[in-house]
Design an enzyme around this catalytic site. Structure first.
Site, PDB file in Angstrom:
ATOM      1  N   HIS A 239       0.818  -1.211   0.000  1.00  7.33           N
ATOM      2  CA  HIS A 239       0.000   0.000   0.000  1.00  7.33           C
ATOM      3  C   HIS A 239       0.856   1.268   0.000  1.00  7.33           C
ATOM      4  O   HIS A 239       0.348   2.373   0.204  1.00  7.33           O
ATOM      5  CB  HIS A 239      -0.902  -0.026   1.246  1.00  7.33           C
ATOM      6  CG  HIS A 239      -2.089   0.858   1.166  1.00  7.33           C
ATOM      7  ND1 HIS A 239      -2.355   1.835   2.098  1.00  7.33           N
ATOM      8  CD2 HIS A 239      -3.108   0.923   0.279  1.00  7.33           C
ATOM      9  CE1 HIS A 239      -3.469   2.467   1.792  1.00  7.33           C
ATOM     10  NE2 HIS A 239      -3.949   1.930   0.691  1.00  7.33           N
ATOM     11  N   LYS A 241       3.258   4.456  -1.205  1.00  8.48           N
ATOM     12  CA  LYS A 241       3.319   5.415  -2.309  1.00  8.48           C
ATOM     13  C   LYS A 241       4.591   6.241  -2.115  1.00  8.48           C
ATOM     14  O   LYS A 241       4.637   7.135  -1.255  1.00  8.48           O
ATOM     15  CB  LYS A 241       2.107   6.335  -2.344  1.00  8.48           C
ATOM     16  CG  LYS A 241       0.782   5.629  -2.612  1.00  8.48           C
ATOM     17  CD  LYS A 241       0.014   5.354  -1.370  1.00  8.48           C
ATOM     18  CE  LYS A 241      -1.324   4.693  -1.651  1.00  8.48           C
ATOM     19  NZ  LYS A 241      -1.975   4.188  -0.441  1.00  8.48           N
ATOM     20  N   ASP A 246      16.813  10.805  -8.389  1.00  4.97           N
ATOM     21  CA  ASP A 246      18.224  11.174  -8.226  1.00  4.97           C
ATOM     22  C   ASP A 246      18.677  11.200  -6.767  1.00  4.97           C
ATOM     23  O   ASP A 246      19.622  11.903  -6.422  1.00  4.97           O
ATOM     24  CB  ASP A 246      18.509  12.534  -8.871  1.00  4.97           C
ATOM     25  CG  ASP A 246      18.433  12.469 -10.397  1.00  4.97           C
ATOM     26  OD1 ASP A 246      18.446  11.344 -10.939  1.00  4.97           O
ATOM     27  OD2 ASP A 246      18.346  13.533 -11.030  1.00  4.97           O
ATOM     28  N   HIS A 464      -9.303  10.947   0.939  1.00  3.24           N
ATOM     29  CA  HIS A 464      -8.365   9.830   1.009  1.00  3.24           C
ATOM     30  C   HIS A 464      -7.076  10.185   1.759  1.00  3.24           C
ATOM     31  O   HIS A 464      -6.207   9.342   1.947  1.00  3.24           O
ATOM     32  CB  HIS A 464      -8.038   9.373  -0.422  1.00  3.24           C
ATOM     33  CG  HIS A 464      -7.381   8.049  -0.510  1.00  3.24           C
ATOM     34  ND1 HIS A 464      -6.104   7.880  -1.000  1.00  3.24           N
ATOM     35  CD2 HIS A 464      -7.814   6.808  -0.159  1.00  3.24           C
ATOM     36  CE1 HIS A 464      -5.778   6.601  -0.965  1.00  3.24           C
ATOM     37  NE2 HIS A 464      -6.792   5.930  -0.458  1.00  3.24           N
ATOM     38  N   LYS A 466      -4.406  10.832   4.619  1.00  5.52           N
ATOM     39  CA  LYS A 466      -4.151  10.140   5.893  1.00  5.52           C
ATOM     40  C   LYS A 466      -3.141  10.975   6.682  1.00  5.52           C
ATOM     41  O   LYS A 466      -1.926  10.909   6.445  1.00  5.52           O
ATOM     42  CB  LYS A 466      -3.586   8.732   5.662  1.00  5.52           C
ATOM     43  CG  LYS A 466      -4.482   7.830   4.775  1.00  5.52           C
ATOM     44  CD  LYS A 466      -3.862   7.658   3.428  1.00  5.52           C
ATOM     45  CE  LYS A 466      -4.529   6.735   2.460  1.00  5.52           C
ATOM     46  NZ  LYS A 466      -5.574   5.879   2.743  1.00  5.52           N
ATOM     47  N   ASP A 471      -0.851  18.117  18.870  1.00  8.88           N
ATOM     48  CA  ASP A 471      -0.442  19.423  19.403  1.00  8.88           C
ATOM     49  C   ASP A 471      -0.001  20.323  18.242  1.00  8.88           C
ATOM     50  O   ASP A 471      -0.669  20.370  17.222  1.00  8.88           O
ATOM     51  CB  ASP A 471       0.645  19.249  20.467  1.00  8.88           C
ATOM     52  CG  ASP A 471       0.127  18.471  21.685  1.00  8.88           C
ATOM     53  OD1 ASP A 471      -1.108  18.470  21.890  1.00  8.88           O
ATOM     54  OD2 ASP A 471       0.938  17.870  22.403  1.00  8.88           O
TER      55      ASP A 471
END
Length: 546
Positions: A239, A241, A246, A464, A466, A471
């Site tokens: 899952h 991403k 470079d 979508h 997350k 604080d």
């Protein structure tokens, strides 16, 4: 011959004297024995009480289905050979780091005292510490993300590493594919690792073949098959991403390689709303270096040929994870494409309310830590980190997640925080693309509202993103949903951010989301029909398995 005939005759007479009641009794005995054996297996293997109870409920209410389901999906078996390759790839990277005097498990002394223990959780399980002096920018709309990514690909000099759960070749994704193809043809070594299930349509598309012909190394992550299912769980997915360019430019976030104008518009939940962080650093050790290690390890773990290639390249390491002079990708011939072709010409069906988030400026000198997680490899490092920081929050906790299905410990941490005066806000989509997850989430709303948690339902599409803000000086940003699948089953990655200016950008983004939300009240929620509440609570019993 006579003795054999007598023996067969005796057996036949024995069975002919059995009644249906005898067979039913034998079946009952076998059923009881099987249930006892499976129950003992569940309670001895599963460490999460909620997961154990859910599986036992399935086994006793749907015995045959439950037995088959547990055999196939009950335990997080990532596969013995895959695990061995992960270990070998990790050892290769560790040996390379020692040889080059690269120290990755460092930096705790740079943190305030109250976050050193939190950081140590990640370092202990992943070997990755805290790295300073990054330039980071929060990218909050798909057009900007695509634009910056394509610009960086076009300017790449040596290597591009990509790892995505979903690659969906429509819209602006085709521009990324064109840019990758052009980069490979001018001599940049390009690798893209995509999840076999999440990127099903990509592996059946002409875009996949275009990349192969251009010399891009395309790898399937965790390929599935009927025979493989007998030895490892097919629902354990990659899952993550991540993009590394470079070795000094990196991207991380909830953003899959999809154009939201075209993606899942038939689900009636609107466009997906995502974010990404672009990070740069010229230091020899940085968040981007850590990202490259994660992607290289994941590629190396996929098969023996990849592992051998990683071994050869690490042995020739000269401050680059891969040697230049790419060759035609012979690995692509081993990718088994499922039947059929998919081409992409249809126009999108736009289905979300637009939200406008002001462009965020770049923040310099950011202090951060990369936290990758994987089943049977890094334990439950992100889950443990999250629960710890929630208990340490003093002023506010603000969580943005598309799927909210916590366990008792996590929901308890949130309610306790609210009761001790912390401002706790949960931002979730009003509608999600999973019927069961929707109702499992709703089963937790009552206790959260009673404790004083603010629940905001986002109306502008499938949110979508997350993000977790604690604080004013801590943020978790990445791919992890607040559900047990992300915490225990999927390969995930999060970025822990410790610089207040960067945390503030994420908090400002959350503030814009709140402007498109409907807020639940306890009185309103209690007025729901009793049947709705009952159904939510029944689904909650199985929430650890969702």
């Amino acid at each position: 011959m006579l003795e054999a005939g007598i023996e067969n005759s005796t057996i036949e007479q024995t069975f002919t004297t059995w009644s249906w009641g005898d067979f039913a009794g034998l079946g009952l005995v076998l059923h009881i024995v099987l249930m006892i054996v499976m129950t003992l297996r569940v309670v001895s293997v599963q460490r999460n009480i909620g997961v154990s109870i859910a599986w036992i409920a399935v086994l006793y209410t749907l015995p045959l289905f439950g037995f088959i389901a547990y055999i196939l999906l009950g335990e997080p078996m990532i596969g013995r050979r895959y695990r061995q390759r992960v270990d070998q790839a990790s050892l290769l990277m560790d040996d390379m780091a020692r040889r080059e005097n690269l120290v990755f498990d460092q930096g705790q002394e740079l943190l305030p005292a109250n976050y050193r223990g939190v950081s140590q959780i990640g370092t202990r399980w992943t070997g990755l510490g805290v790295f300073p002096n990054h330039n980071m920018q929060l990218l909050t709309d798909p057009h900007t993300i695509f634009q910056r990514l394509i610009e960086d690909i076009n300017a790449a000099q040596s290597i591009i590493l990509m790892e995505f759960y979903i690659v969906y070749p429509k819209g602006q994704v085709l521009e990324v594919i064109d840019a990758l193809s052009a980069a490979a043809q001018r001599g940049v070594e390009c690798h893209i690792l995509a999840d076999s299930v999440g990127s099903f349509s990509f592996f059946n598309s002409s875009a996949h073949r275009t990349l192969e012909k251009a010399g891009v190394f395309v790898h399937q992550s965790l390929p599935v098959g009927l025979f493989k299912t007998l030895f490892k769980r097919s629902d354990l997915r990659n899952h993550r991403k991540i993009v590394v360019i470079d070795e000094h430019i990196g991207y991380i976030g909830s953003f899959n390689l999809v154009d939201p104008r075209f993606f899942k518009q038939n689900k009636n939940v609107g466009q997906w709303i995502d974010v990404a962080i672009r990070t740069t650093s010229q230091h020899s050790i940085s968040i981007t270096t850590a990202m490259a290690i994660v992607v290289a390890t994941d590629i190396g773990a996929e098969n023996n040929d990849n592992l051998d290639a990683l071994n050869q390249r690490v042995n020739g390491y000269t401050r680059k994870l891969y040697v230049m002079n790419p060759t035609i990708n012979d690995l692509n011939s081993r990718i088994k494409v499922l039947a059929g072709e998919i081409d992409y010409y249809e126009q999108p069906n736009i289905g979300s309310t637009s939200i406008v988030i002001p462009k965020m400026p770049m923040v310099e000198g950011v202090l951060a830590q990369l936290i990758p997680s994987a089943p049977q490899v890094t334990a439950h490092v992100i889950y443990n980190t999250l629960v710890t920081v929630i208990h340490r929050a003093n002023k506010r906790i603000r969580i943005t997640t598309p799927y909210f299905v916590p366990d008792e410990a996590l929901s308890g941490a949130l309610t306790i925080a609210a009761k001790r005066g912390v401002d706790v806000t949960l931002i979730v989509p009003e509608k999600v693309d999973s019927f069961l997850v929707q109702h499992a989430s709703q089963a937790y709303y009552q206790e959260l509202l009673e404790a004083g948690v603010t629940i905001a339902l986002f109306k502008g599409g499938l949110l979508h993103t997350k993000t977790v803000v604690i604080d004013d000086d801590y943020c978790l940003f990445g791919t992890v949903n607040i559900d047990m699948r992300s915490f225990y089953l999927n390969m995930e990655v999060s970025l822990a951010i410790y610089t207040p200016e960067m945390v503030a950008q994420v908090a400002d983004c959350q503030e814009v989301y709140l402007q498109s939300c409907r807020f639940l009240s306890l009185e309103q929620w209690q007025q729901r029909h009793g049947a709705e509440r009952l159904f939510d609570n029944v689904v909650r019993l199985f929430s650890p398995l969702l």
